[in-house]
Design an enzyme around this catalytic site. Structure first.
Site, short mmCIF file in Angstrom:
data_model
loop_
_atom_site.label_atom_id
_atom_site.label_comp_id
_atom_site.label_asym_id
_atom_site.label_seq_id
_atom_site.Cartn_x
_atom_site.Cartn_y
_atom_site.Cartn_z
N ARG A 1 -0.86 -18.16 -4.14
CA ARG A 1 -2.14 -17.89 -3.65
C ARG A 1 -3.16 -17.47 -4.67
NH1 ARG A 1 -3.65 -13.47 -0.75
NH2 ARG A 1 -2.16 -13.28 0.44
N GLY B 1 0.60 -1.43 -0.11
CA GLY B 1 0.21 0.03 -0.02
C GLY B 1 0.83 1.31 -0.01
N THR C 1 2.31 -3.54 -7.58
CA THR C 1 3.50 -2.70 -7.85
C THR C 1 3.47 -1.96 -8.98
OG1 THR C 1 4.45 -3.79 -5.42
CG2 THR C 1 6.02 -2.17 -6.91
N ILE D 1 6.95 -13.84 -5.93
CA ILE D 1 8.05 -15.29 -5.78
C ILE D 1 6.91 -16.54 -6.60
CG2 ILE D 1 7.35 -15.70 -3.51
CD1 ILE D 1 9.48 -16.83 -2.82
N ASP D 2 5.63 -16.53 -6.79
CA ASP D 2 3.99 -16.99 -7.49
C ASP D 2 4.72 -17.26 -8.96
OD1 ASP D 2 3.40 -17.18 -4.99
OD2 ASP D 2 1.97 -15.80 -4.91
N MET E 1 10.49 -18.73 5.76
CA MET E 1 11.83 -18.90 5.30
C MET E 1 12.33 -19.05 4.16
SD MET E 1 11.76 -22.47 8.06
CE MET E 1 13.29 -22.72 7.77
#
Length: 489
Positions: free
Chosen positions: A287, A187, A214, A241-242, A396
């Site tokens: 996600r 945000g 972003t 990362i997904d 991690m």
């Protein structure tokens, strides 16, 4: 390919027909398209000269750089483009192309006049520090730019925090650390405040590192800069990362995440094989897209079932997950399950409806939920003793430094972004398309998410590796899966 000269027509996208998803009329008017022979289409990126007239050009300093003096044809040609699809039929149209990334013979900034800033937004990802390092070093060693600063704490850092001076000495070994030395946040995007800060500080190159949210914000910043007529180049470096950014081959940090996920899967396999009816359950990031879970499963070969958001599953009944677990335990005595964090959310009761500051839907812990359901099913209904171990390595994994492969990839991304900004291109993001780095308009990156196609060969390879059911109950489910996602050519 013919030269992109006056013989080619530059059209508004609403005058041509291309399969690029639905866009609004206002978005259509901002696209820059070049039409060539045999249905050739170049979806170009904006340039500072599009809205600022009589901009001076300068000789690229790389022409006098000793490191590049031995390179043949180091500069990309103005006509060089990258095809979006490389698998075609003999009578296929030439199709959609993007401008090839790389250094140009002419630049639109004097090195001494450049004042660049770098900002990182969103969640952590392996490779963030490497991208920061290579932007700073690329500007300094390739173009002689000495003024580069970091924006502290994401978008809100433009107007509410101090800046961080960045030099090659400051960033020398940051690629060995996880996270981002600039800090990050979700945000905080207030367009007027951000562009006011850019204008007041005299910044003329903005490098924005982040995911689809972003990049959506970067597109708005670019539009406001263009509306004000500022000589400021805005370059995006896609981060997720997904691996859910469309168009590009993959996102940085993905290889590192898959590699690190192997450690969690190996631990789950050890636990599962050490106990009677042992089940190792690993939750990985994903996600809306299950790429990490899918690739980690394929790489491991120890996984018996992989559950991802794109492939709905059910628990009870014929062909359900519980039945498969029971058969697997009877046959092998143990089992390893990998589940992406966004899988099965429709099954979780009282699912959260709120969102985080980036607009992402907050998810329930599906790993914890499904582990409890499995325990409950086998203890109460099957009267079968199982030993289940649940491992959640998500934070991690995203906090590790990038591996060797990602370090090289991050270097190419950063240098491509620097070359593009110095050449006067703006309002673009950079990434590999069919293994060639290209400049891609913001709208193509943010119009949809990249997802696993469960009717594609890669998912079939996974099903063959795990021998799990597809969880498609009927032919109607299969037809729906085919309609929802079009496999890439």
């Amino acid at each position: 390919m013919g030269s992109l000269d006056d013989s080619f027509a530059v059209h508004n996208l609403n005058n041509i027909s291309c399969s690029m998803g639905e866009v609004t009329n206002s978005q259509q008017q901002k696209k820059k398209v070049v039409i060539g022979d045999d249905s050739y289409v170049l979806e170009d990126v904006p340039h500072l000269s599009d809205y600022i007239s009589n901009l001076p050009t300068y000789t690229n300093p790389l022409q006098h750089n000793a490191s590049y003096s031995v390179v043949k044809q180091y500069f990309v040609d103005e006509d060089d483009t990258v095809a979006e699809k490389v698998v075609v039929h003999k009578n296929s149209p030439r199709g959609l192309h993007f401008r090839r990334a790389g250094p140009c013979q002419k630049v639109y900034f004097e090195p001494d006049d450049v004042y660049a800033c770098i900002v990182t937004c969103g969640g952590l990802c392996p490779g963030l520090n490497t991208v920061i390092r290579e932007i700073v070093c690329g500007l300094h060693y390739m173009y002689g730019v000495s003024r580069v600063m970091g924006i502290d704490g994401g978008y809100r850092g433009f107007y509410s925090k101090n800046t961080i001076p960045l030099t090659p000495k400051v960033v020398n070994d940051i690629h060995k650390r996880g996270g981002t030395i600039l800090g990050t946040s979700r945000g905080g995007h207030v367009t007027k405040k951000i562009v006011d800060s850019i204008q007041d500080r005299g910044i003329n190159q903005v490098y924005i590192i982040g995911g689809d949210g972003t990049q959506r914000g970067a597109a708005v910043i670019f539009e406001e800069i263009r509306r004000r007529g500022l000589n400021v180049a805005v370059a995006g470096i896609p981060k997720t990362i997904d691996n859910d950014i469309p168009v590009i081959d993959k996102s940085f940090g993905f290889d590192s995440a898959v590699e690190e996920a192997q450690r969690a899967i190996s631990a789950a396999h050890v636990e599962a094989t050490s106990f009677e009816n042992g089940i190792g359950l690993v939750k990985l990031m994903g996600r809306d897209s299950g790429f990490i879970a899918m690739y980690a499963t394929l790489a491991s070969r120890d996984v018996d079932c992989c559950l991802i958001p794109e492939s709905p599953f059910y628990l009870e009944g014929s062909g359900g997950l519980f039945e498969y677990i029971e058969h697997r335990l009877k046959d092998n005595g143990h089992m390893v399950i990998v589940i992406a964090e966004g899988a099965g959310q429709e099954l979780v009761s009282e699912s959260l409806k709120s969102t985080d500051p980036s607009g992402n839907k907050l998810l329930q812990d599906v790993g914890l939920w499904i582990s409890e359901r499995i325990k409950e099913h086998f203890s109460k209904q099957k009267k079968m003793l199982i030993n289940l171990k649940y491992i959640d390595p998500t934070y991690m994994i995203r906090a590790i430094p990038s591996n060797a492969s990602d370090n090289v990839y991050c270097t190419l991304l950063a240098q491509s972004a620097v070359h593009g900004a110095m050449a006067g291109y703006t309002g673009f993001t950079v990434g590999p398309v069919n293994n060639r780095h290209a400049y891609i308009p913001f709208n193509r990156i943010i119009e949809k998410q990249n997802k696993v196609v469960i009717t594609d060969r890669m998912w079939a390879r996974l099903l063959s590796s795990t021998n799990q059911p597809s969880f498609l109950r009927t032919r109607v489910d299969i037809i729906k899966a085919n309609k929802d996602e079009e496999p890439p050519t």
